[in-house]
Design a protein around this motif. Structure first.
Motif, PDB file in Angstrom:
ATOM      1  N   CYS A 162      -2.302   1.216  -0.889  1.00 28.77           N
ATOM      2  CA  CYS A 162      -2.113   1.550   0.516  1.00 28.77           C
ATOM      3  C   CYS A 162      -3.398   1.163   1.241  1.00 28.77           C
ATOM      4  O   CYS A 162      -4.469   1.693   0.936  1.00 28.77           O
ATOM      5  N   ARG A 203      -5.380   0.358   5.038  1.00 28.54           N
ATOM      6  CA  ARG A 203      -5.412   0.444   6.487  1.00 28.54           C
ATOM      7  C   ARG A 203      -6.401  -0.580   6.989  1.00 28.54           C
ATOM      8  O   ARG A 203      -7.547  -0.633   6.537  1.00 28.54           O
ATOM      9  N   LEU A 222       4.830   7.989   5.912  1.00 26.63           N
ATOM     10  CA  LEU A 222       4.040   7.030   5.149  1.00 26.63           C
ATOM     11  C   LEU A 222       3.354   7.686   3.953  1.00 26.63           C
ATOM     12  O   LEU A 222       3.164   7.037   2.920  1.00 26.63           O
ATOM     13  N   GLU A 223       2.995   8.951   4.083  1.00 27.21           N
ATOM     14  CA  GLU A 223       2.434   9.655   2.934  1.00 27.21           C
ATOM     15  C   GLU A 223       3.461   9.740   1.810  1.00 27.21           C
ATOM     16  O   GLU A 223       3.110   9.657   0.627  1.00 27.21           O
ATOM     17  N   ALA A 270       4.070   6.009   0.426  1.00 28.39           N
ATOM     18  CA  ALA A 270       2.925   5.404  -0.267  1.00 28.39           C
ATOM     19  C   ALA A 270       3.067   5.468  -1.774  1.00 28.39           C
ATOM     20  O   ALA A 270       2.536   4.620  -2.491  1.00 28.39           O
ATOM     21  N   THR A 306       4.084  -0.684  -1.836  1.00 23.85           N
ATOM     22  CA  THR A 306       2.774  -1.103  -1.339  1.00 23.85           C
ATOM     23  C   THR A 306       2.812  -1.134   0.184  1.00 23.85           C
ATOM     24  O   THR A 306       3.750  -1.674   0.773  1.00 23.85           O
ATOM     25  N   ILE A 307       1.794  -0.553   0.819  1.00 24.86           N
ATOM     26  CA  ILE A 307       1.763  -0.462   2.274  1.00 24.86           C
ATOM     27  C   ILE A 307       0.461  -1.051   2.796  1.00 24.86           C
ATOM     28  O   ILE A 307      -0.626  -0.716   2.309  1.00 24.86           O
ATOM     29  N   VAL A 351      -3.406  10.254   1.991  1.00 29.68           N
ATOM     30  CA  VAL A 351      -2.937   9.309   0.974  1.00 29.68           C
ATOM     31  C   VAL A 351      -4.037   9.088  -0.065  1.00 29.68           C
ATOM     32  O   VAL A 351      -5.112   8.572   0.259  1.00 29.68           O
ATOM     33  N   LEU A 365      -6.478   5.635  -0.566  1.00 26.74           N
ATOM     34  CA  LEU A 365      -6.349   4.776   0.607  1.00 26.74           C
ATOM     35  C   LEU A 365      -7.559   3.846   0.716  1.00 26.74           C
ATOM     36  O   LEU A 365      -8.706   4.284   0.636  1.00 26.74           O
TER      37      LEU A 365
END
Length: 209
Positions: free
Chosen positions: A29, A31, A171-172, A175, A179-180, A193, A196
């Motif tokens: 995951c 960001r 999204l939690e 995850a 795959t994010i 998460v 992360l």
């Protein structure tokens, strides 16, 4: 799942990011943050296969189904489509374009409309939606095909606080199943998460915190 080796990305002759090296494993995951114009969307489009590198290699280690949420402002809402039709279009990643949608497909769409709180909007034209309703529609479209790789470009755009809380919880949960990779301007987005990873795009390159 994906490896970028010394990748340079841009449009025409203009370079946006250069010498990008990145490995994304199944279940990761990530960001992506950074200032406006730093290349976040460009990187996401490369990962989605919508943009070819100017140089370097993009290695896709296994076939994977991708769900992609583009930036809100990049989508034309003048097409005469309903909410259900837009969500249903996200199933093309799992079927041939020549095969018609079946009962299982429509049931899956109905489940996603319920999950995103827009079941009562299924037959409504997308022109009539508020910003938050449209964003929920696009999120449902990205997820309806049960993708292996979920790419989200500013998924919290136009969502109110209730919608943002819903998105974080969603999204939690997701995850642990896929795959994010998402773009967000909020430095603390998805703090719950485990594992992360945070990337910053800017200054012509991408660095991992």
């Amino acid at each position: 799942m994906l490896t970028l080796q010394h990748v340079t990305i841009g449009y025409d002759r203009r370079t946006i990011l250069s010498d990008v090296n990145l490995h994304i494993a199944a279940g990761d995951c990530l960001r992506i943050g950074g200032g406006n114009g730093g290349g976040k969307t460009t990187l996401l489009r490369l990962l989605a296969g919508l943009l070819a590198p100017q140089s370097g290699k993009v290695l896709r280690h296994r076939p994977c189904v991708t769900g992609y949420l583009p930036q809100y402002r990049r989508i034309d809402r003048e097409f005469p489509l309903t909410v259900a039709q837009v969500v249903c279009s996200g199933l093309h990643c799992r079927k041939s374009l020549l095969r018609p949608f079946g009962q299982d497909d429509h049931r899956r769409v109905g489940e996603m409309l319920e999950r995103f709180g827009i079941a009562d909007l299924g037959e409504r034209s997308i022109r009539e939606l508020s910003g938050g309703q449209w964003q929920r529609t696009l999120l449902a479209r990205a997820l309806v095909g049960n993708p292996d790789l979920l790419l989200l470009d500013e998924p919290d755009t136009h969502l109110d606080e209730e919608g943002k809380t819903f998105l974080r919880h969603l999204l939690e949960t997701e995850a642990g199943q896929r795959t994010i990779v998402l773009v967000s301007h909020e430095p603390a987005f998805l703090p719950a998460v485990p594992g992360l990873r945070t990337l910053t795009a800017g200054g012509g390159t991408v660095v991992e915190a």
